[in-house]
Scaffold this active site. Structure first.
Site, PDB file in Angstrom:
ATOM      1  N   SER A  67       0.858  -1.184   0.000  1.00  0.00           N
ATOM      2  CA  SER A  67       0.000   0.000   0.000  1.00  0.00           C
ATOM      3  C   SER A  67       0.894   1.233   0.000  1.00  0.00           C
ATOM      4  O   SER A  67       2.108   1.134   0.231  1.00  0.00           O
ATOM      5  CB  SER A  67      -0.870  -0.005   1.265  1.00  0.00           C
ATOM      6  OG  SER A  67      -1.440   1.257   1.535  1.00  0.00           O
ATOM      7  N   TYR A  76      -3.121  -1.048  10.046  1.00  0.00           N
ATOM      8  CA  TYR A  76      -3.005  -1.261   8.598  1.00  0.00           C
ATOM      9  C   TYR A  76      -1.636  -0.766   8.112  1.00  0.00           C
ATOM     10  O   TYR A  76      -0.961  -1.442   7.333  1.00  0.00           O
ATOM     11  CB  TYR A  76      -4.132  -0.503   7.893  1.00  0.00           C
ATOM     12  CG  TYR A  76      -4.204  -0.711   6.394  1.00  0.00           C
ATOM     13  CD1 TYR A  76      -4.889  -1.802   5.856  1.00  0.00           C
ATOM     14  CD2 TYR A  76      -3.607   0.187   5.518  1.00  0.00           C
ATOM     15  CE1 TYR A  76      -4.971  -1.986   4.489  1.00  0.00           C
ATOM     16  CE2 TYR A  76      -3.676   0.013   4.147  1.00  0.00           C
ATOM     17  CZ  TYR A  76      -4.363  -1.079   3.633  1.00  0.00           C
ATOM     18  OH  TYR A  76      -4.436  -1.259   2.267  1.00  0.00           O
TER      19      TYR A  76
END
Length: 257
Positions: free
Chosen positions: A148, A161
């Protein structure tokens, strides 16, 4: 080898976790179009069956394997099943993941662990089982982990995350360090802001939508199909000397201030 052959995946089998929709399904479709047989994975069996039916209707070779990527016993049982069926995983895409938006001061340890286990530990466990078999066969293989923008930078309220995706970058490097000698290339893709169900609330937030469009040099959100090209590249012979890398597909967001 011709340029066309460099990207030909005919005869290969790819397992894509979290592929009943979104990024996973787009990448699975792209790999299938390049010639692979694909194994879709997810926990919602009805949604998984519908995704498989759509790919099969388009003429692709597709099967499903429903298991929880955060459950080690379930992973090992799934791979035992592949072994019994004579299914060799040549390409693994560790895509399954979840998001939890919450300030760290309000975050419970169980919530932290759930995100880390689903987004990071799962990639280790599924990757380990795939690599064990790739090594035993002696024919190499491809592992693609999904990172990400938060593999590189952080935003408030998504700490677990961010920690998990930062870990994906280093896990990918560790896989390359240990398994390159066996002909395995392990690389990662770092998507930017992509229109998916996970990001639905952000897409529909006018202020955040304007921020993404203004902050991204390409001036738009990414779409799941934007990941197909790099996924096929990293799965193919074209990336035979690319290992331990993360490629950001973010419209240029990380490149500018």
């Amino acid at each position: 080898m011709s340029a066309r052959d460099l990207f030909d995946l005919t005869g290969k089998t790819a397992l894509v976790t979290g592929s009943s929709g979104g990024l996973g399904l787009a990448m699975a479709r792209g790999l299938a179009e390049a010639g692979t047989a694909v194994i879709l994975n997810g926990r919602d069996e009805a949604k998984l069956a519908a995704a498989a039916q759509a790919l099969a209707a388009a003429g692709h070779q597709v099967t499903t394997s429903s298991f929880d990527v955060s459950d080690e016993a379930a992973i090992m049982a799934a791979f035992d099943g592949f072994d019994r069926a004579g299914t060799n995983i040549d390409i693994l895409v560790n895509n399954a993941g979840i998001q939890l938006r919450k300030p760290m001061v309000d975050l419970a340890a169980d919530e932290w662990r759930r995100v880390i286990e689903t987004n990071l530990t799962s990639a280790f466990m599924v990757g380990r089982e795939a690599a064990r078999r790739m090594i035993a066969r002696g024919q190499g293989g491809k592992i693609i982990n999904i990172g990400s923008l938060t593999s590189e930078v952080a935003r408030a309220t998504v700490a677990p995350y961010t920690a998990a995706k930062g870990g994906i970058k280093q896990l990918t490097r560790s896989m390359a360090a240990e398994w390159a000698v066996h002909g395995i290339q392990a690389n990662a893709i770092g998507p930017g802001y992509i229109v998916t169900d996970m990001n639905k609330a952000l897409v529909e937030d006018a202020k955040f939508d304007a921020w993404v469009r203004g902050r991204t040099p390409s001036g738009r959100w990414g779409m799941p199909d934007d990941l197909i090209g790099v996924a096929v590249f990293l799965a193919s012979p074209a990336s035979a000397y690319v290992n331990g890398q993360i490629i950001y597909v973010d419209g240029g967001m990380l490149a500018v201030l």
